[in-house]
Design an enzyme around this catalytic site. Structure first.
Site, PDB file in Angstrom:
ATOM      1  N   TRP A  99       0.835  -1.218   0.000  1.00  0.00           N
ATOM      2  CA  TRP A  99       0.000   0.000   0.000  1.00  0.00           C
ATOM      3  C   TRP A  99       0.853   1.243   0.000  1.00  0.00           C
ATOM      4  CZ3 TRP A  99      -4.102  -1.490  -2.024  1.00  0.00           C
ATOM      5  CH2 TRP A  99      -4.611  -2.753  -1.719  1.00  0.00           C
ATOM      6  N   ASP A 165      -1.975   6.861   6.415  1.00  0.00           N
ATOM      7  CA  ASP A 165      -2.984   5.932   5.897  1.00  0.00           C
ATOM      8  C   ASP A 165      -3.314   4.986   7.048  1.00  0.00           C
ATOM      9  OD1 ASP A 165      -4.359   3.815   4.792  1.00  0.00           O
ATOM     10  OD2 ASP A 165      -2.925   3.413   3.190  1.00  0.00           O
ATOM     11  N   LYS A 189     -12.748  -1.607   6.621  1.00  0.00           N
ATOM     12  CA  LYS A 189     -12.204  -2.478   7.666  1.00  0.00           C
ATOM     13  C   LYS A 189     -12.978  -2.181   8.945  1.00  0.00           C
ATOM     14  CE  LYS A 189      -8.398  -2.811   4.905  1.00  0.00           C
ATOM     15  NZ  LYS A 189      -8.593  -3.068   3.501  1.00  0.00           N
TER      16      LYS A 189
END
Ligand code: PMP
Length: 357
Positions: A99, A165, A189
């Site tokens: 990511w 993030d 999530k």
């Protein structure tokens, strides 16, 4: 029967979210209309949006001077938007895997990236002890690496704007928001279903630190801030579900309670892995994620990995296959996961080992 869901995101969500959202889909508040059918400009939805924002501020103790925004495009769109808006010439990125690498790719369109990475050891630890030069536009970190299972548990003190993030560990622990200029992530999530992106941004950063280049309206943070995240049509049902999550987190005792349960769940599973002769966790102990517990089989048992996924599924433990890029297993234990879910997986591991070792 509800399964023991260990998916990495989309993932297990709270029962109250599922119940209240599905009721609202059928008939919202006895209005004779579904939440899917109402106008986002109506007073009913405005109240949902307002409550989602105010609960976010309350649950995370967000100080004055920050905006809570909802956008589209996922965390992946943020990789591009951040650099587009805030990268003037150079920025620093901590690379903990897939990511952050994707975030770095977008930043390189706009300038130079100073990268500190844990790639040397296959992303099995979280980088520490590096210097942060004062002339960087910002430092970007990924607090939890969803794929490799590493996580940073402290809020860094740096002299330049800090952007995080937090897609996969948001709401899992108290965070000192004041140390960050921006926190963002995809909702799918700990916050709700996929389809909406959250941004918590310091107003002074958003207003004063923007790079001197033309930025399309929908890619400017201020557009969302000035229009209450409704410059365009927001994902109405997703924001409803996000509000349900925030209500649930608050009722459960807030982010401190989430952290306590997360530690209990993770301790149980990591101990079972460490005590096993069949399974092993590749991540260094101090950086092991509380949200994504990554493990593999020792070399001599490797060919049994697919068998274990099937065995666990028979015990109703689903979603434990590792990310396609790394293999092995990953049990994602987000906020809605229970100790019972983890106990069921630990029992499956023990029974499988007893039969096959
Ligand atoms: N960052 C992290 C840490 C993630 O785990 C993910 C998705 N799993 C992303 C970014 C990308 O999110 P999205 O799919 O919402 O673009």
């Amino acid at each position: 029967m509800r399964k023991h869901i260990f998916n990495a995101g989309p993932c297990k969500l709270s029962d109250s979210l599922l119940k209240n959202t599905s009721e609202a889909v059928l008939d919202w508040n006895g209005m004779g209309q579904s939440i899917l059918e109402v106008s986002h400009r109506g007073k009913e939805f405005q109240a949902v949006m307002d409550e989602a924002v105010s609960l976010m501020k309350e649950v995370l103790s967000i100080p004055e001077g920050y905006s809570v925004l909802f956008l589209g495009g996922g965390a992946s769109m943020q990789f591009a938007m951040i650099a587009y808006n805030f990268m003037k010439s150079k920025a620093m990125y901590i690379n903990t895997g897939t990511w952050s690498s994707k975030a770095i790719k977008e930043a390189k369109f706009w300038g130079e990236v100073l990268e500190v990475s844990s790639k040397d050891k296959d992303f099995t630890y979280y980088p520490k002890g590096y210097d942060v030069p004062n002339d960087m536009d910002y430092l970007h970190i990924t607090t939890n690496n969803t794929i490799r299972g590493t996580e940073i548990f402290e809020d860094l003190d740096v002299n330049i704007p800090l952007i995080a993030d937090m897609s996969s560990d948001f709401l899992s622990r108290p965070v000192d928001i004041a140390k960050y200029d921006m926190i963002y992530g995809g909702a799918q999530k700990n916050l709700g279903p996929a389809g909406v992106t959250f941004v918590i941004i310091k107003d002074s950063f958003m207003e004063e630190m923007v790079a001197d280049r033309p930025i399309p309206t929908m890619l400017q943070y201020k557009t969302y801030a000035d229009n209450g995240s409704m410059y365009n049509t927001p994902p109405v049902v997703n924001i409803f579900a996000v509000r349900e999550t925030l209500k649930w987190v608050k009722a459960m005792g807030g982010v401190a309670a989430m952290e306590k349960i997360a530690k209990e769940r993770a301790d149980l599973l990591y101990s079972a892995i460490d005590e096993s002769n069949m399974f092993v966790c590749p991540v260094v102990k101090e950086d092991r994620s509380l949200m994504n517990i990554v493990f593999v089989m020792k070399d001599e048992y490797k060919e049994k990995e697919a068998d274990f996924v099937a065995f666990a599924a028979e015990r109703n433990c689903v979603g434990i296959k590792g990310h396609r890029s790394v293999g092995g297993f990953r049990a994602s234990t987000y906020n809605a996961s229970t100790i019972e879910d983890v106990q069921a997986l630990v029992q499956a591991m023990k029974d499988f080992e007893a039969k096959n070792a």
